[in-house]
Design a protein around this motif. Structure first.
Motif, PDB file in Angstrom:
ATOM      1  N   GLU A 105       0.832  -1.199   0.000  1.00 12.86           N
ATOM      2  CA  GLU A 105       0.000   0.000   0.000  1.00 12.86           C
ATOM      3  C   GLU A 105       0.868   1.252   0.000  1.00 12.86           C
ATOM      4  O   GLU A 105       1.808   1.371   0.786  1.00 12.86           O
ATOM      5  N   GLY A 106       0.567   2.158  -0.938  1.00 15.41           N
ATOM      6  CA  GLY A 106       1.266   3.434  -0.994  1.00 15.41           C
ATOM      7  C   GLY A 106       2.528   3.461  -1.834  1.00 15.41           C
ATOM      8  O   GLY A 106       3.108   4.528  -2.035  1.00 15.41           O
ATOM      9  N   THR A 107       2.984   2.320  -2.347  1.00 17.93           N
ATOM     10  CA  THR A 107       4.201   2.321  -3.159  1.00 17.93           C
ATOM     11  C   THR A 107       3.893   2.763  -4.585  1.00 17.93           C
ATOM     12  O   THR A 107       2.756   2.719  -5.041  1.00 17.93           O
ATOM     13  N   THR A 108       4.944   3.197  -5.277  1.00 17.70           N
ATOM     14  CA  THR A 108       4.830   3.534  -6.697  1.00 17.70           C
ATOM     15  C   THR A 108       5.577   2.468  -7.483  1.00 17.70           C
ATOM     16  O   THR A 108       6.658   2.026  -7.086  1.00 17.70           O
ATOM     17  N   VAL A 109       4.983   2.060  -8.606  1.00 18.33           N
ATOM     18  CA  VAL A 109       5.496   0.917  -9.358  1.00 18.33           C
ATOM     19  C   VAL A 109       5.591   1.270 -10.837  1.00 18.33           C
ATOM     20  O   VAL A 109       4.672   1.871 -11.397  1.00 18.33           O
ATOM     21  N   ALA A 110       6.697   0.881 -11.471  1.00 18.40           N
ATOM     22  CA  ALA A 110       6.834   0.969 -12.921  1.00 18.40           C
ATOM     23  C   ALA A 110       6.993  -0.445 -13.460  1.00 18.40           C
ATOM     24  O   ALA A 110       7.811  -1.216 -12.958  1.00 18.40           O
ATOM     25  N   VAL A 111       6.185  -0.784 -14.456  1.00 20.10           N
ATOM     26  CA  VAL A 111       6.231  -2.114 -15.070  1.00 20.10           C
ATOM     27  C   VAL A 111       6.700  -1.953 -16.508  1.00 20.10           C
ATOM     28  O   VAL A 111       6.015  -1.341 -17.325  1.00 20.10           O
ATOM     29  N   LEU A 157      -6.593  -0.121 -18.706  1.00 19.90           N
ATOM     30  CA  LEU A 157      -7.839  -0.715 -18.217  1.00 19.90           C
ATOM     31  C   LEU A 157      -7.648  -1.392 -16.863  1.00 19.90           C
ATOM     32  O   LEU A 157      -8.609  -1.569 -16.116  1.00 19.90           O
ATOM     33  N   GLN A 158      -6.404  -1.761 -16.551  1.00 19.52           N
ATOM     34  CA  GLN A 158      -6.091  -2.347 -15.242  1.00 19.52           C
ATOM     35  C   GLN A 158      -5.751  -1.274 -14.205  1.00 19.52           C
ATOM     36  O   GLN A 158      -5.373  -1.590 -13.086  1.00 19.52           O
ATOM     37  N   GLY A 159      -5.833  -0.002 -14.606  1.00 20.87           N
ATOM     38  CA  GLY A 159      -5.610   1.076 -13.651  1.00 20.87           C
ATOM     39  C   GLY A 159      -4.245   1.732 -13.713  1.00 20.87           C
ATOM     40  O   GLY A 159      -3.912   2.557 -12.862  1.00 20.87           O
ATOM     41  N   ALA A 160      -3.440   1.384 -14.707  1.00 21.27           N
ATOM     42  CA  ALA A 160      -2.103   1.971 -14.818  1.00 21.27           C
ATOM     43  C   ALA A 160      -2.124   3.234 -15.673  1.00 21.27           C
ATOM     44  O   ALA A 160      -2.968   3.387 -16.551  1.00 21.27           O
ATOM     45  N   GLU A 161      -1.173   4.116 -15.406  1.00 21.11           N
ATOM     46  CA  GLU A 161      -0.859   5.182 -16.348  1.00 21.11           C
ATOM     47  C   GLU A 161       0.143   4.585 -17.325  1.00 21.11           C
ATOM     48  O   GLU A 161       0.786   3.578 -17.018  1.00 21.11           O
ATOM     49  N   ALA A 162       0.293   5.179 -18.507  1.00 21.98           N
ATOM     50  CA  ALA A 162       1.094   4.523 -19.536  1.00 21.98           C
ATOM     51  C   ALA A 162       2.116   5.460 -20.161  1.00 21.98           C
ATOM     52  O   ALA A 162       1.874   6.655 -20.308  1.00 21.98           O
ATOM     53  N   ILE A 163       3.251   4.871 -20.527  1.00 25.12           N
ATOM     54  CA  ILE A 163       4.285   5.568 -21.292  1.00 25.12           C
ATOM     55  C   ILE A 163       4.609   4.718 -22.514  1.00 25.12           C
ATOM     56  O   ILE A 163       4.956   3.539 -22.384  1.00 25.12           O
ATOM     57  N   ASN A 164       4.512   5.327 -23.688  1.00 28.71           N
ATOM     58  CA  ASN A 164       4.953   4.670 -24.918  1.00 28.71           C
ATOM     59  C   ASN A 164       6.386   5.137 -25.168  1.00 28.71           C
ATOM     60  O   ASN A 164       6.614   6.272 -25.571  1.00 28.71           O
ATOM     61  N   PHE A 165       7.352   4.250 -24.913  1.00 27.10           N
ATOM     62  CA  PHE A 165       8.752   4.669 -24.976  1.00 27.10           C
ATOM     63  C   PHE A 165       9.220   4.995 -26.390  1.00 27.10           C
ATOM     64  O   PHE A 165      10.263   5.615 -26.572  1.00 27.10           O
ATOM     65  N   SER A 166       8.440   4.615 -27.411  1.00 29.85           N
ATOM     66  CA  SER A 166       8.828   4.955 -28.781  1.00 29.85           C
ATOM     67  C   SER A 166       8.417   6.382 -29.150  1.00 29.85           C
ATOM     68  O   SER A 166       8.819   6.896 -30.189  1.00 29.85           O
ATOM     69  N   LYS A 167       7.623   7.022 -28.281  1.00 29.02           N
ATOM     70  CA  LYS A 167       7.114   8.354 -28.590  1.00 29.02           C
ATOM     71  C   LYS A 167       7.580   9.434 -27.621  1.00 29.02           C
ATOM     72  O   LYS A 167       7.230  10.598 -27.791  1.00 29.02           O
ATOM     73  N   THR A 168       8.319   9.061 -26.599  1.00 29.34           N
ATOM     74  CA  THR A 168       8.702  10.056 -25.599  1.00 29.34           C
ATOM     75  C   THR A 168      10.014   9.663 -24.938  1.00 29.34           C
ATOM     76  O   THR A 168      10.453   8.517 -25.039  1.00 29.34           O
ATOM     77  N   ASP A 169      10.626  10.604 -24.262  1.00 26.17           N
ATOM     78  CA  ASP A 169      11.819  10.332 -23.457  1.00 26.17           C
ATOM     79  C   ASP A 169      11.348   9.640 -22.183  1.00 26.17           C
ATOM     80  O   ASP A 169      10.738  10.266 -21.311  1.00 26.17           O
ATOM     81  N   ILE A 170      11.632   8.375 -22.087  1.00 26.37           N
ATOM     82  CA  ILE A 170      11.057   7.565 -21.012  1.00 26.37           C
ATOM     83  C   ILE A 170      11.494   8.039 -19.626  1.00 26.37           C
ATOM     84  O   ILE A 170      10.678   8.140 -18.706  1.00 26.37           O
ATOM     85  N   LEU A 171      12.772   8.332 -19.443  1.00 30.23           N
ATOM     86  CA  LEU A 171      13.247   8.727 -18.115  1.00 30.23           C
ATOM     87  C   LEU A 171      12.680  10.080 -17.697  1.00 30.23           C
ATOM     88  O   LEU A 171      12.242  10.256 -16.558  1.00 30.23           O
ATOM     89  N   LYS A 172      12.666  11.019 -18.623  1.00 31.75           N
ATOM     90  CA  LYS A 172      12.122  12.342 -18.316  1.00 31.75           C
ATOM     91  C   LYS A 172      10.634  12.244 -17.980  1.00 31.75           C
ATOM     92  O   LYS A 172      10.159  12.824 -16.996  1.00 31.75           O
ATOM     93  N   LEU A 201       8.938   9.589 -16.962  1.00 31.17           N
ATOM     94  CA  LEU A 201       8.742   8.848 -15.716  1.00 31.17           C
ATOM     95  C   LEU A 201       9.036   9.730 -14.505  1.00 31.17           C
ATOM     96  O   LEU A 201       8.310   9.694 -13.505  1.00 31.17           O
ATOM     97  N   GLN A 202      10.084  10.550 -14.594  1.00 32.74           N
ATOM     98  CA  GLN A 202      10.404  11.464 -13.487  1.00 32.74           C
ATOM     99  C   GLN A 202       9.301  12.505 -13.281  1.00 32.74           C
ATOM    100  O   GLN A 202       9.030  12.911 -12.153  1.00 32.74           O
ATOM    101  N   GLN A 203       8.662  12.915 -14.373  1.00 31.87           N
ATOM    102  CA  GLN A 203       7.550  13.862 -14.243  1.00 31.87           C
ATOM    103  C   GLN A 203       6.340  13.197 -13.590  1.00 31.87           C
ATOM    104  O   GLN A 203       5.637  13.815 -12.789  1.00 31.87           O
ATOM    105  N   MET A 204       6.115  11.937 -13.925  1.00 33.01           N
ATOM    106  CA  MET A 204       4.965  11.221 -13.375  1.00 33.01           C
ATOM    107  C   MET A 204       5.191  10.811 -11.922  1.00 33.01           C
ATOM    108  O   MET A 204       4.263  10.831 -11.114  1.00 33.01           O
ATOM    109  N   ILE A 205       6.435  10.424 -11.620  1.00 37.33           N
ATOM    110  CA  ILE A 205       6.787   9.994 -10.262  1.00 37.33           C
ATOM    111  C   ILE A 205       8.087  10.703  -9.880  1.00 37.33           C
ATOM    112  O   ILE A 205       9.181  10.178 -10.117  1.00 37.33           O
ATOM    113  N   PRO A 206       8.009  11.911  -9.335  1.00 31.34           N
ATOM    114  CA  PRO A 206       9.228  12.635  -8.957  1.00 31.34           C
ATOM    115  C   PRO A 206      10.105  11.787  -8.030  1.00 31.34           C
ATOM    116  O   PRO A 206       9.622  11.209  -7.064  1.00 31.34           O
TER     117      PRO A 206
END
Length: 202
Positions: free
Chosen positions: A120-126, A163-178, A180-185
């Motif tokens: 509970e309360g953790t942040t997760v990247a899959v 649909l499972q409740g995740a936010e999403a990043i398409n790494f082919s369309k954006t700078d993934i690290l930047k 992700l840092q914006q989504m989860i400082p």
């Protein structure tokens, strides 16, 4: 057949990524006439004399983490070692497609979240939104992860993760690290690699 084993008639099976690695000669060990597969379900056709929990006619999912040492389950019949603990009985009114993931994929996603320490309360990247990634997203929700970010390049898979409740990043369309840092400082508490092998990106 050993007295604690059973023979099952396969009704459904799944192709796992590890099967594909063997098929494409990315892992050593596959020999001519080997039968692939380790995720299946079916009907019990015969049981050894010491099998107590399943009987002929039972519909079961077979555990993916066992092996007789000879063949896989992409066959008409399989021998299930220690059938009392390596089968899960399934009711007749449930379709194969609804429970076949219990053999491996669902359990693999669960194990990733447990070993990763999702709570509970953790942040997760899959990383990777194939079946194991979807299950990792689902299991991350279960204990109450605060935020789950799914990362992939396939929009169809990302939509399933949403649909499972995740936010999403398409790494082919954006700078993934930047992104992700914006989504989860500060970055996620837990990262799950559900792509693995040569498919991992980021």
């Amino acid at each position: 057949m050993y007295v604690r084993d059973a023979i099952g008639r396969v009704t459904s099976t799944i192709v796992c990524g590890s099967d594909l690695h063997l098929y494409h000669n990315e892992f050593a060990g596959l020999e001519k006439n080997d039968i692939l597969g380790h995720e299946c379900m079916g009907i019990i056709e015969s049981v050894g004399s010491e099998v107590k929990n399943v009987k002929v006619g039972d519909r079961v999912v077979v555990s993916a983490v066992i092996s007789c040492g000879y063949d896989g389950c992409r066959a008409e019949y399989v021998r299930v070692p220690f059938a009392d603990v390596n089968t899960l009985k399934i009711k007749s009114d449930v379709k194969d497609e609804q429970v076949l993931f219990l053999s491996d994929i669902l359990c693999t996603g669960w194990q990733a979240t447990v070993l990763g320490g999702v709570q509970e309360g953790t942040t997760v990247a899959v990383w990777g939104c194939g079946p194991v990634g979807w299950m990792s997203v689902m299991w991350s929700r279960y204990p109450g992860a605060k935020k789950i970010v799914a990362i992939d390049c396939c929009e169809e898979r990302l939509e399933k993760a949403r649909l499972q409740g995740a936010e999403a990043i398409n790494f082919s369309k954006t700078d993934i690290l930047k992104t992700l840092q914006q989504m989860i400082p500060g970055g996620p508490d837990i990262c799950i690699d559900a792509a693995g092998f040569r498919f991992a990106k980021g």
